[in-house]
Design a protein around this motif. Structure first.
Motif, PDB file in Angstrom:
ATOM      1  N   PHE A 107       0.853  -1.184   0.000  1.00 47.84           N
ATOM      2  CA  PHE A 107       0.000   0.000   0.000  1.00 47.84           C
ATOM      3  C   PHE A 107       0.892   1.238   0.000  1.00 47.84           C
ATOM      4  N   GLU A 108       0.686   2.106  -0.987  1.00 50.77           N
ATOM      5  CA  GLU A 108       1.491   3.311  -1.146  1.00 50.77           C
ATOM      6  C   GLU A 108       0.585   4.528  -1.190  1.00 50.77           C
ATOM      7  N   ARG A 109       0.805   5.471  -0.303  1.00 48.90           N
ATOM      8  CA  ARG A 109      -0.021   6.676  -0.249  1.00 48.90           C
ATOM      9  C   ARG A 109       0.147   7.534  -1.496  1.00 48.90           C
ATOM     10  N   GLU A 206       0.307  -7.869  -5.048  1.00 48.55           N
ATOM     11  CA  GLU A 206      -0.582  -6.749  -5.364  1.00 48.55           C
ATOM     12  C   GLU A 206       0.027  -5.451  -4.847  1.00 48.55           C
ATOM     13  N   ILE A 207      -0.212  -4.348  -5.576  1.00 44.24           N
ATOM     14  CA  ILE A 207       0.248  -3.023  -5.152  1.00 44.24           C
ATOM     15  C   ILE A 207      -0.895  -2.034  -5.345  1.00 44.24           C
ATOM     16  N   TYR A 208      -1.202  -1.281  -4.303  1.00 48.82           N
ATOM     17  CA  TYR A 208      -2.257  -0.277  -4.354  1.00 48.82           C
ATOM     18  C   TYR A 208      -1.628   1.110  -4.180  1.00 48.82           C
ATOM     19  N   PHE A 209      -1.715   1.937  -5.226  1.00 50.86           N
ATOM     20  CA  PHE A 209      -1.238   3.313  -5.140  1.00 50.86           C
ATOM     21  C   PHE A 209      -2.376   4.220  -4.701  1.00 50.86           C
ATOM     22  N   ASN A 210      -2.036   5.456  -4.340  1.00 50.31           N
ATOM     23  CA  ASN A 210      -3.028   6.409  -3.832  1.00 50.31           C
ATOM     24  C   ASN A 210      -3.847   5.787  -2.698  1.00 50.31           C
ATOM     25  N   SER A 211      -3.160   5.044  -1.851  1.00 47.30           N
ATOM     26  CA  SER A 211      -3.831   4.271  -0.795  1.00 47.30           C
ATOM     27  C   SER A 211      -3.149   4.538   0.548  1.00 47.30           C
ATOM     28  N   ARG A 212      -3.551   5.603   1.173  1.00 49.60           N
ATOM     29  CA  ARG A 212      -2.975   5.999   2.455  1.00 49.60           C
ATOM     30  C   ARG A 212      -3.609   5.208   3.589  1.00 49.60           C
ATOM     31  N   VAL A 213      -2.781   4.632   4.421  1.00 45.92           N
ATOM     32  CA  VAL A 213      -3.253   3.862   5.581  1.00 45.92           C
ATOM     33  C   VAL A 213      -3.640   4.823   6.700  1.00 45.92           C
ATOM     34  N   THR A 214      -4.838   4.629   7.229  1.00 49.04           N
ATOM     35  CA  THR A 214      -5.334   5.505   8.300  1.00 49.04           C
ATOM     36  C   THR A 214      -5.573   4.784   9.616  1.00 49.04           C
ATOM     37  N   ASP A 215      -5.516   3.458   9.602  1.00 51.36           N
ATOM     38  CA  ASP A 215      -5.747   2.732  10.851  1.00 51.36           C
ATOM     39  C   ASP A 215      -5.153   1.335  10.756  1.00 51.36           C
ATOM     40  N   ILE A 216      -4.898   0.764  11.910  1.00 52.36           N
ATOM     41  CA  ILE A 216      -4.418  -0.622  12.016  1.00 52.36           C
ATOM     42  C   ILE A 216      -5.473  -1.418  12.762  1.00 52.36           C
ATOM     43  N   LYS A 224      -3.998  -7.358  12.794  1.00 49.76           N
ATOM     44  CA  LYS A 224      -4.671  -8.259  11.868  1.00 49.76           C
ATOM     45  C   LYS A 224      -4.866  -7.649  10.479  1.00 49.76           C
ATOM     46  N   GLY A 225      -4.748  -6.337  10.374  1.00 48.51           N
ATOM     47  CA  GLY A 225      -4.991  -5.722   9.084  1.00 48.51           C
ATOM     48  C   GLY A 225      -4.803  -4.224   9.135  1.00 48.51           C
ATOM     49  N   ILE A 226      -5.139  -3.562   8.011  1.00 45.27           N
ATOM     50  CA  ILE A 226      -5.031  -2.102   7.923  1.00 45.27           C
ATOM     51  C   ILE A 226      -6.303  -1.544   7.278  1.00 45.27           C
ATOM     52  N   VAL A 227      -6.557  -0.258   7.547  1.00 42.86           N
ATOM     53  CA  VAL A 227      -7.699   0.440   6.972  1.00 42.86           C
ATOM     54  C   VAL A 227      -7.165   1.594   6.132  1.00 42.86           C
ATOM     55  N   LEU A 228      -7.723   1.765   4.932  1.00 41.08           N
ATOM     56  CA  LEU A 228      -7.288   2.830   4.036  1.00 41.08           C
ATOM     57  C   LEU A 228      -8.169   4.062   4.172  1.00 41.08           C
ATOM     58  N   SER A 246       9.397  10.281   6.897  1.00 42.72           N
ATOM     59  CA  SER A 246       8.571  11.487   6.911  1.00 42.72           C
ATOM     60  C   SER A 246       7.079  11.226   7.086  1.00 42.72           C
ATOM     61  N   ALA A 247       6.707   9.991   7.376  1.00 40.88           N
ATOM     62  CA  ALA A 247       5.281   9.649   7.511  1.00 40.88           C
ATOM     63  C   ALA A 247       4.772  10.038   8.904  1.00 40.88           C
ATOM     64  N   ARG A 248       4.611  11.329   9.111  1.00 39.22           N
ATOM     65  CA  ARG A 248       4.227  11.822  10.432  1.00 39.22           C
ATOM     66  C   ARG A 248       2.847  11.354  10.846  1.00 39.22           C
ATOM     67  N   ASP A 249       1.949  11.186   9.880  1.00 35.29           N
ATOM     68  CA  ASP A 249       0.603  10.740  10.232  1.00 35.29           C
ATOM     69  C   ASP A 249       0.601   9.319  10.786  1.00 35.29           C
ATOM     70  N   ILE A 250       1.538   8.503  10.327  1.00 37.95           N
ATOM     71  CA  ILE A 250       1.631   7.139  10.860  1.00 37.95           C
ATOM     72  C   ILE A 250       2.143   7.175  12.297  1.00 37.95           C
ATOM     73  N   PHE A 251       3.122   8.034  12.559  1.00 36.34           N
ATOM     74  CA  PHE A 251       3.589   8.179  13.946  1.00 36.34           C
ATOM     75  C   PHE A 251       2.441   8.626  14.850  1.00 36.34           C
ATOM     76  N   GLU A 252       1.639   9.560  14.353  1.00 37.94           N
ATOM     77  CA  GLU A 252       0.499  10.056  15.133  1.00 37.94           C
ATOM     78  C   GLU A 252      -0.539   8.958  15.350  1.00 37.94           C
ATOM     79  N   LEU A 253      -0.732   8.112  14.334  1.00 34.88           N
ATOM     80  CA  LEU A 253      -1.665   6.990  14.464  1.00 34.88           C
ATOM     81  C   LEU A 253      -1.191   6.024  15.551  1.00 34.88           C
TER      82      LEU A 253
END
Length: 520
Positions: A107-109, A206-216, A224-228, A246-253
């Motif tokens: 998954f790539e944002r 599989e590769i998903y572009f424009n797919s930012r992870v917002t939750d685990i 068990k998984g991730i939420v986009l 530089s993925a500050r939003d992931i650190f915040e999550l």
């Protein structure tokens, strides 16, 4: 019989295929064949030489041939490993999954390398920063458009030769197997990354572009998984977190979900750019490097002492024949980095010159807890943006003016496309960092005569040297210390510092995950 010969040669022989061939012919007897294995430029003496290693062998089998082969097994129906991020850590984790019979789903944002170019152009020409697609985010990660240097000191972590061979098989020049400081180049690395993508997809990944992870997704203490961002949920046997520095939003999550993270030391400073001809003359001790020697690099380091506290000042990501590029990941901040094309034929040489920042240097930021270093980093990036009017123009000073703390009346030509604004960088940088940089530059001027000059320009700020946050993992399983099946990886978690070390970490983390949760 296989044999390795070592020679010290003139550059015009070692770096010219025909002349090297002519040099070797008298030394070959019978049915023996030869192959250039290693070459290293030695510029320490008054005359530059090149150390080479030549392999001799007989028969048809080349004992030093590339042995790596692309995985052939289709993993479409195998257990799924979720990989967040398609930088070197994520991509090489995916390739290792293919080899070990697991299905990587990435998954790539950001966007793929081709589409990503348009957003880079917007940063340079229109000062528009896309928070999901920029010099840091997108297929291949920050390294794709930040030079493609492959040198690493992390040789104890894994098989460096294997990683280099994997890159060669996916389109990189075999020169990276020979050079002491291998380099692909920003113009060629995107094609290598695209070929790696094709390998992953063609084998069932599989590769998903424009797919930012917002939750685990967490169940009973396990990831068990991730939420986009679009609401889609994906599940797998484990989650490899390879999001970059530089993925500050992931650190915040992670902080929000009470998944342990820690503030981490890093380095911050400026980028300095000289005419490449000047650096050549300093490093090669000559007026002109000629047609055979490449654009000269340099590496400088010193120790500075202020208020009885010692901190290192050192060059970082030196780019001979390169360009300074804008590396902000959000509007309202200015960040610079460097890159070089494969031929390193720009008329400029640039390098980060940075100061080591320890946690005890962040006293005014401890209120931010685990984000102390990140808050410090972010504040300086925002000050740099305000100082230049709120776009992507960067604050700058002639090097001589930087040392003298004087506003430059004008600035020399510079490779930074968005443009420069003459600024006293002492107003942007914290006082102790500015003073240490001045001490560092003065020392570098003593070590390299001519380095301190009004023809060099100092550009701010170089702040994304490494992650300001550490995501701790267990030493045996490599899982997060608190959450099972979550595997922090690469630069973003604090376990790598460049393309090679991140790729090695990606391979190892995939092995650990599969060993524990698939091959049990």
């Amino acid at each position: 019989m296989n044999k390795i010969l070592k020679y010290r040669l003139k550059p015009e022989i070692a770096l010219d295929e025909q002349r090297l061939e002519a040099f070797m012919v008298p030394k070959i007897h019978g049915g023996a064949q030869w192959k250039l294995l290693k070459r290293s430029i030695d510029a320490r003496g008054r005359k530059v030489s090149v150390d080479v290693e030549i392999g001799l062998y007989e028969g048809e089998g080349d004992p030093w041939a590339v042995s790596y082969q692309k995985p052939e097994t289709n993993v479409s129906n195998r257990p799924v490993v979720l990989i967040v991020g398609t930088g070197p850590a994520g991509l090489f984790a995916a390739l290792r999954c293919l080899e070990l019979g697991a299905k990587p789903v990435l998954f790539e944002r950001g966007k793929d390398v081709k589409e990503r170019r348009r957003d880079l152009a917007k940063i340079n020409k229109e000062h528009i920063v896309n928070p999901d697609s920029n010099y840091c985010f997108g297929e291949g990660g920050a390294g794709t458009y930040s030079d493609g240097k492959l040198y690493t000191r992390s040789k104890k972590r894994g098989d460096v030769r294997r990683i280099l061979e994997m890159l060669v098989v996916h389109g990189a020049s075999e020169d990276i197997l020979k050079d002491t400081h291998p380099h692909i180049g920003t113009n060629k690395l995107p094609k290598v990354i695209a070929d790696i993508r094709e390998t992953i997809l063609s084998r069932g990944g599989e590769i998903y572009f424009n797919s930012r992870v917002t939750d685990i997704v967490i169940e009973k203490g396990e990831a068990k998984g991730i939420v986009l961002a679009n609401g889609d949920t994906h599940e797998g046997v484990g989650v490899i977190l390879a999001t970059g520095h530089s993925a500050r939003d992931i650190f915040e999550l992670l902080e929000k979900k009470k998944i342990t993270i820690e503030s981490k030391p890093f380095a911050l400073g400026v980028r300095v750019e000289h005419p490449q001809t000047l650096i050549d003359s300093i490093q090669y001790h000559c007026d002109s490097r000629g047609e055979y020697l490449p654009a000269a690099p340099y590496a400088l380091t010193t120790q500075t002492r202020l208020n009885d506290v010692q901190r290192g000042v050192f060059s970082f990501c030196m780019c001979p024949g390169g360009f300074i590029v804008p590396s902000a990941t959000a509007p309202g901040e200015v960040v610079v980095n460097g890159m070089s094309p494969s031929r390193r034929d720009s008329k400029f040489a640039n390098s980060g010159i940075v100061v080591a920042i320890e946690n005890q240097d962040l006293k005014g930021y401890h209120k931010h807890g685990n984000f102390a270093a990140l808050a410090f980093q972010s504040e300086i990036e925002k000050k740099a943006c305000v100082a230049t009017g709120g776009q992507q123009k960067a604050p700058a000073q002639r090097l001589s003016d930087f040392i003298g703390n004087q506003l430059s009346q004008n600035l020399p030509d510079c490779s930074y496309q968005p443009g420069l604004v003459a600024t006293q960088l002492s107003d942007v940088l914290p006082e102790d960092i500015y003073r240490r940089l001045v001490l560092g530059f003065k020392d570098f001027g003593k070590k390299s005569k001519g380095y301190v000059t009004a023809e060099a320009v100092v550009v701010g700020v170089e702040s994304r040297t490494s992650s300001p946050v550490h995501v701790p993992r267990k030493s045996d399983t490599w899982e997060h210390i608190q959450l099972k099946r979550l595997f922090p990886c690469g630069e973003g978690a604090g376990y790598a510092g460049g393309i090679m070390s991140a790729a090695i970490d990606g391979e190892k983390i995939a092995e650990k995950l599969i060993e524990q949760y698939i091959n049990v």
